[in-house]
Write a protein that holds these residues in place. Sequence first.
Motif, PDB file in Angstrom:
ATOM      1  N   THR A  60       0.846  -1.200   0.000  1.00 39.35           N
ATOM      2  CA  THR A  60       0.000   0.000   0.000  1.00 39.35           C
ATOM      3  C   THR A  60       0.876   1.243   0.000  1.00 39.35           C
ATOM      4  OG1 THR A  60      -1.738  -1.180   1.223  1.00 39.35           O
ATOM      5  CG2 THR A  60      -1.873   1.231   1.179  1.00 39.35           C
ATOM      6  N   VAL A  61       1.908   1.240   0.845  1.00 38.00           N
ATOM      7  CA  VAL A  61       2.825   2.383   0.905  1.00 38.00           C
ATOM      8  C   VAL A  61       3.470   2.609  -0.463  1.00 38.00           C
ATOM      9  CG1 VAL A  61       4.907   3.334   1.981  1.00 38.00           C
ATOM     10  CG2 VAL A  61       3.262   2.060   3.372  1.00 38.00           C
ATOM     11  N   GLU A  62       3.920   1.531  -1.109  1.00 38.69           N
ATOM     12  CA  GLU A  62       4.572   1.661  -2.418  1.00 38.69           C
ATOM     13  C   GLU A  62       3.598   2.205  -3.462  1.00 38.69           C
ATOM     14  OE1 GLU A  62       7.233   2.190  -5.123  1.00 38.69           O
ATOM     15  OE2 GLU A  62       7.731   1.624  -3.078  1.00 38.69           O
ATOM     16  N   LYS A  63       2.367   1.739  -3.444  1.00 35.23           N
ATOM     17  CA  LYS A  63       1.365   2.230  -4.403  1.00 35.23           C
ATOM     18  C   LYS A  63       1.078   3.713  -4.168  1.00 35.23           C
ATOM     19  CE  LYS A  63      -1.290   1.378  -7.833  1.00 35.23           C
ATOM     20  NZ  LYS A  63      -0.709   1.071  -9.130  1.00 35.23           N
ATOM     21  N   VAL A  64       0.999   4.123  -2.899  1.00 39.06           N
ATOM     22  CA  VAL A  64       0.784   5.537  -2.579  1.00 39.06           C
ATOM     23  C   VAL A  64       1.973   6.359  -3.085  1.00 39.06           C
ATOM     24  CG1 VAL A  64       0.534   7.243  -0.729  1.00 39.06           C
ATOM     25  CG2 VAL A  64      -0.743   5.097  -0.622  1.00 39.06           C
ATOM     26  N   VAL A  68       1.694   9.449  -5.676  1.00 38.43           N
ATOM     27  CA  VAL A  68       2.221  10.769  -5.320  1.00 38.43           C
ATOM     28  C   VAL A  68       3.211  11.237  -6.388  1.00 38.43           C
ATOM     29  CG1 VAL A  68       3.656  12.022  -3.654  1.00 38.43           C
ATOM     30  CG2 VAL A  68       1.802  10.541  -2.845  1.00 38.43           C
ATOM     31  N   ARG A  69       4.114  10.342  -6.805  1.00 45.19           N
ATOM     32  CA  ARG A  69       5.066  10.707  -7.872  1.00 45.19           C
ATOM     33  C   ARG A  69       4.312  11.159  -9.135  1.00 45.19           C
ATOM     34  NH1 ARG A  69       7.573   5.848  -6.408  1.00 45.19           N
ATOM     35  NH2 ARG A  69       9.393   6.215  -5.109  1.00 45.19           N
ATOM     36  N   LYS A  70       3.295  10.401  -9.500  1.00 43.61           N
ATOM     37  CA  LYS A  70       2.527  10.709 -10.713  1.00 43.61           C
ATOM     38  C   LYS A  70       1.811  12.058 -10.573  1.00 43.61           C
ATOM     39  CE  LYS A  70      -1.283   8.995 -13.540  1.00 43.61           C
ATOM     40  NZ  LYS A  70      -2.336   7.997 -13.643  1.00 43.61           N
TER      41      LYS A  70
END
Length: 137
Positions: A60-64, A68-70
């Motif tokens: 979940t953290v990685e997907k967030v 955020v980067r996008k």
Amino acid sequence: MASVTASSVSISSLSCSLKQNQVFNLKKVSFSVSRKSFPSLRLQPAHRRFHVACAAKPETVEKVCEIVRKQLALPADSAVTGESTFLSLGADSLDTVEIVMGLEEEFGISVEEESAQSITTVQEAADMIDKLVEKKA
């Protein structure tokens, strides 16, 4: 394991079990003591509450982080971690609203405005998402 004496609290190696076969490391631990239990212990009123919070799943953290980067048009190799604040990444209030909207769309959740306004880090967003997804299931 935690041990408590009249003047200190020692905490080591805690985990939180949410469901069968799922164990997550704790993000933070706070606790409540009363002067009756520990008369020599002096605490500020804000420190008299017991609270245990579990960190979000790593995926979940990685997907967030990706979202955020996008949303902020950051390079794919930019350092975005759970501890990153939206402000330190260059987000203004409109960017934060767009990030929350992207998270809602990606995870199929709805974030209340009050909750959205309290999110300042990637980790807080991931924790909230896991909580809402769990509630939804």
